[in-house]
Design an enzyme around this catalytic site. Structure first.
Site, mmCIF file in Angstrom:
data_model
loop_
_atom_site.group_PDB
_atom_site.id
_atom_site.type_symbol
_atom_site.label_atom_id
_atom_site.label_comp_id
_atom_site.label_asym_id
_atom_site.label_seq_id
_atom_site.Cartn_x
_atom_site.Cartn_y
_atom_site.Cartn_z
ATOM 1 N N TYR A 1 10.153 -2.737 -2.213
ATOM 2 C CA TYR A 1 9.342 -3.081 -3.383
ATOM 3 C C TYR A 1 8.118 -3.937 -3.044
ATOM 4 O O TYR A 1 7.673 -4.740 -3.846
ATOM 5 C CB TYR A 1 10.200 -3.756 -4.459
ATOM 6 C CG TYR A 1 11.332 -2.871 -4.906
ATOM 7 C CD1 TYR A 1 11.098 -1.760 -5.694
ATOM 8 C CD2 TYR A 1 12.634 -3.132 -4.489
ATOM 9 C CE1 TYR A 1 12.127 -0.925 -6.087
ATOM 10 C CE2 TYR A 1 13.678 -2.302 -4.871
ATOM 11 C CZ TYR A 1 13.420 -1.204 -5.669
ATOM 12 O OH TYR A 1 14.443 -0.379 -6.044
ATOM 13 N N ASP B 1 4.417 -0.143 0.928
ATOM 14 C CA ASP B 1 5.276 -0.245 2.101
ATOM 15 C C ASP B 1 5.330 1.104 2.809
ATOM 16 O O ASP B 1 4.713 2.084 2.363
ATOM 17 C CB ASP B 1 6.670 -0.751 1.713
ATOM 18 C CG ASP B 1 7.385 0.123 0.678
ATOM 19 O OD1 ASP B 1 7.164 1.356 0.646
ATOM 20 O OD2 ASP B 1 8.177 -0.434 -0.092
ATOM 21 N N ASN C 1 4.876 -3.270 -2.919
ATOM 22 C CA ASN C 1 3.810 -2.366 -3.326
ATOM 23 C C ASN C 1 3.020 -3.023 -4.453
ATOM 24 O O ASN C 1 3.585 -3.744 -5.267
ATOM 25 C CB ASN C 1 4.390 -1.043 -3.866
ATOM 26 C CG ASN C 1 5.362 -0.396 -2.910
ATOM 27 O OD1 ASN C 1 4.995 0.022 -1.833
ATOM 28 N ND2 ASN C 1 6.622 -0.326 -3.312
ATOM 29 N N HIS D 1 10.007 0.551 -11.239
ATOM 30 C CA HIS D 1 9.526 1.232 -10.031
ATOM 31 C C HIS D 1 9.285 2.729 -10.267
ATOM 32 O O HIS D 1 8.334 3.298 -9.721
ATOM 33 C CB HIS D 1 10.514 1.027 -8.879
ATOM 34 C CG HIS D 1 10.001 1.493 -7.554
ATOM 35 N ND1 HIS D 1 8.864 0.979 -6.969
ATOM 36 C CD2 HIS D 1 10.464 2.436 -6.696
ATOM 37 C CE1 HIS D 1 8.652 1.568 -5.814
ATOM 38 N NE2 HIS D 1 9.612 2.457 -5.618
ATOM 39 N N HIS E 1 -15.540 0.235 -10.550
ATOM 40 C CA HIS E 1 -14.860 -0.490 -11.616
ATOM 41 C C HIS E 1 -13.780 0.372 -12.268
ATOM 42 O O HIS E 1 -14.039 1.512 -12.641
ATOM 43 C CB HIS E 1 -15.903 -0.927 -12.647
ATOM 44 C CG HIS E 1 -15.407 -1.941 -13.613
ATOM 45 N ND1 HIS E 1 -15.851 -1.992 -14.899
ATOM 46 C CD2 HIS E 1 -14.509 -2.955 -13.492
ATOM 47 C CE1 HIS E 1 -15.266 -2.980 -15.541
ATOM 48 N NE2 HIS E 1 -14.436 -3.578 -14.710
#
Length: 132
Positions: free
Chosen positions: A121, A28, A123, A99, A20
């Protein structure tokens, strides 16, 4: 021998060790790996395996509390990003960060799973939930 599911032994181990609030990144082919974070490299050629394919399989076994994406995913690859969101459980809270911030957060992940994806992008940081 497993007859279905994820066969990759390292990925299987990483998934079974998550608890948890642990974070797992699916990235990528070009996502940098911070020092000290385990790298699970699935990519073997451009585009294979794809980010969406890997995300879809991992979502079959992982409970998540939250998904964090790069803000740029909404504007640079919006159609691809919408497909990724549809693979998550319907009520999953989503967060967006620039990012550059996304890459900093990955330093706290248990592991980063790299795909062969060449779409920018693509990810996601998955924050693990609890199965009960």
């Amino acid at each position: 021998m497993l007859k279905s599911g994820i066969f990759h032994p390292q990925l299987n181990r990483v998934l079974s060790e998550l608890r948890h609030k642990d974070m797992l990144v699916i990235g990528d082919a070009g996502l940098p790996i911070p020092k000290g974070v385990e790298r699970v490299d699935l990519g073997w050629k451009a585009g294979s395996p794809g980010y969406l394919e890997v995300l879809e399989e991992i979502m079959k076994v992982l409970v998540i509390d939250e998904a964090i994406f790069a803000e740029e995913a909404k504007s640079v690859t919006p159609e691809f990003h919408e497909k990724a969101k549809k693979l998550l459980p319907e009520d999953t809270p989503l967060s967006y960060v620039p990012h550059t911030e996304f890459k900093k957060i990955t330093a706290d992940a248990k592991a980063i799973v790299l795909t062969g994806e060449f779409t920018g992008y693509t990810n996601v940081i998955l924050v693990c939930g609890c199965a009960y």
